[in-house]
Design a protein around this motif. Structure first.
Motif, short mmCIF file in Angstrom:
data_model
loop_
_atom_site.label_atom_id
_atom_site.label_comp_id
_atom_site.label_asym_id
_atom_site.label_seq_id
_atom_site.Cartn_x
_atom_site.Cartn_y
_atom_site.Cartn_z
N ALA A 48 29.05 95.44 18.94
CA ALA A 48 28.24 96.24 20.45
C ALA A 48 28.60 95.12 21.24
O ALA A 48 29.48 96.01 22.55
CB ALA A 48 27.21 96.43 20.02
N PHE A 127 31.22 104.00 20.13
CA PHE A 127 30.08 103.81 19.56
C PHE A 127 28.78 104.61 18.70
O PHE A 127 28.37 104.07 17.93
CB PHE A 127 28.81 103.40 20.41
CG PHE A 127 28.83 102.50 21.25
CD1 PHE A 127 28.71 101.12 21.25
CD2 PHE A 127 28.87 102.72 23.48
CE1 PHE A 127 28.92 99.85 22.45
CE2 PHE A 127 29.30 101.24 24.15
CZ PHE A 127 28.57 100.26 23.09
N ARG A 131 25.22 99.75 15.61
CA ARG A 131 22.99 99.20 15.88
C ARG A 131 23.40 98.03 16.60
O ARG A 131 24.19 97.12 16.19
CB ARG A 131 22.46 99.00 14.29
CG ARG A 131 22.20 100.45 14.29
CD ARG A 131 21.86 101.47 15.32
NE ARG A 131 21.63 102.83 14.23
CZ ARG A 131 22.68 103.83 14.51
NH1 ARG A 131 23.38 103.85 14.51
NH2 ARG A 131 22.05 105.18 13.63
N THR A 132 22.64 97.70 17.40
CA THR A 132 22.38 96.48 18.13
C THR A 132 21.04 96.61 18.90
O THR A 132 20.10 96.92 18.41
CB THR A 132 23.81 96.40 19.31
OG1 THR A 132 23.06 94.37 19.67
CG2 THR A 132 23.12 97.56 20.38
N ALA A 137 21.87 96.89 24.33
CA ALA A 137 21.55 98.15 24.26
C ALA A 137 21.63 98.57 26.20
O ALA A 137 21.98 99.62 26.60
CB ALA A 137 20.83 99.05 23.76
N LEU A 233 21.98 103.18 19.80
CA LEU A 233 21.72 102.10 19.61
C LEU A 233 21.29 101.13 19.18
O LEU A 233 21.13 100.53 18.37
CB LEU A 233 22.66 101.34 21.28
CG LEU A 233 23.97 101.61 21.23
CD1 LEU A 233 24.99 101.32 22.82
CD2 LEU A 233 25.08 101.21 20.15
N ALA A 239 23.37 107.63 16.61
CA ALA A 239 24.89 106.87 17.88
C ALA A 239 25.43 107.95 17.58
O ALA A 239 25.90 108.79 16.39
CB ALA A 239 24.15 105.15 17.36
#
Length: 240
Positions: A48, A127, A131-132, A137, A233, A239
């Motif tokens: 990300a 995106f 995931r982050t 984010a 995120l 997402a």
């Protein structure tokens, strides 16, 4: 340096020595910077933080070049782009930004119901399924809702607007910059929706006589999508 009368106030202001060629140069630099990230991106799904850099850096570079051109070939961004702070411009920007939501949000829902998932923004698509953690984010939220609107307004309703206004006047500047803004995102599927989104922003710039009017309206427009993307995120919303 020569001066021209400002259409809304009648006061004179200095002309600048850059035109549409400057806008074309900035767009070319933006595309080259974006392509560089694509060429040198590592194999596999990028993290990300790298996606965020790939989105943010070309936009910042292009906006910095636009500001540099105004300084080297004109009177600086403050004068040439009408980037002068005033509470009136902020108020007009907020009014058109909030008021525009009553048009753009229903338009977005309607357009998505017709087009389907492809109606999502390019950033949302990039995106998708990523995931982050919260730090990245939040940076993405700031990029989408704060930084990108400033940079895009500098390019489209600063540099492009200034080139058009000096030759053809404010109405032509508002009309053409709105069309170019919708097309320059290189998202043909979303171009009609982007056109609708861009109209309140252009009107804020037009009626405020200041780049800040467009910036604030643009930031208000991008705030909700940015929040949705941020929660997506970190996994609190789907997402993309």
């Amino acid at each position: 340096m020569d001066a021209v009368a400002h259409p809304s106030t009648g006061t004179s202001r200095p002309t600048h020595r850059w035109g549409l060629g400057a806008f074309v140069l900035v767009e070319v630099v933006y595309l080259l910077a974006s392509a560089a990230f694509s060429v040198f991106a590592p194999a596999g799904a990028p993290p990300a933080w790298l996606i965020t850099l790939a989105i943010g850096v070309p936009t910042l570079v292009a906006a910095a070049l636009a500001v540099g051109i105004a300084r080297w070939r004109g009177n600086g961004a403050r004068l040439d782009f009408r980037w002068q702070w005033s509470w009136r411009a902020i108020g007009i920007g907020l009014a058109f930004g909030v008021g525009g939501l009553f048009i753009t949000l229903p338009a977005a829902l309607l357009y998505q119901s017709i087009v389907g998932p492809d109606a999502t923004s390019a950033v949302g698509g990039i995106f998708r399924d990523v995931r982050t953690g919260w730090p990245v984010a939040v940076v993405v939220l700031l990029l989408v809702a704060v930084i990108a609107p400033i940079c895009e307004e500098v390019i489209f309703r600063g540099l492009l607007w200034g080139a058009l206004e000096q030759r053809w006047g404010r109405v032509m500047a508002a009309t053409v910059s709105t069309l170019v803004f919708a097309l320059a995102h290189l998202e043909p599927q979303r171009a009609p929706l982007l056109l609708v989104v861009a109209i309140p922003i252009a009107l804020a710039r037009l009626y405020s006589g200041s780049l800040w009017g467009g910036i604030i309206a643009h930031q208000v427009t991008n705030l909700l999508p940015g929040i949705v993307l941020m929660f997506g995120l970190v996994g609190l919303l789907p997402a993309g």
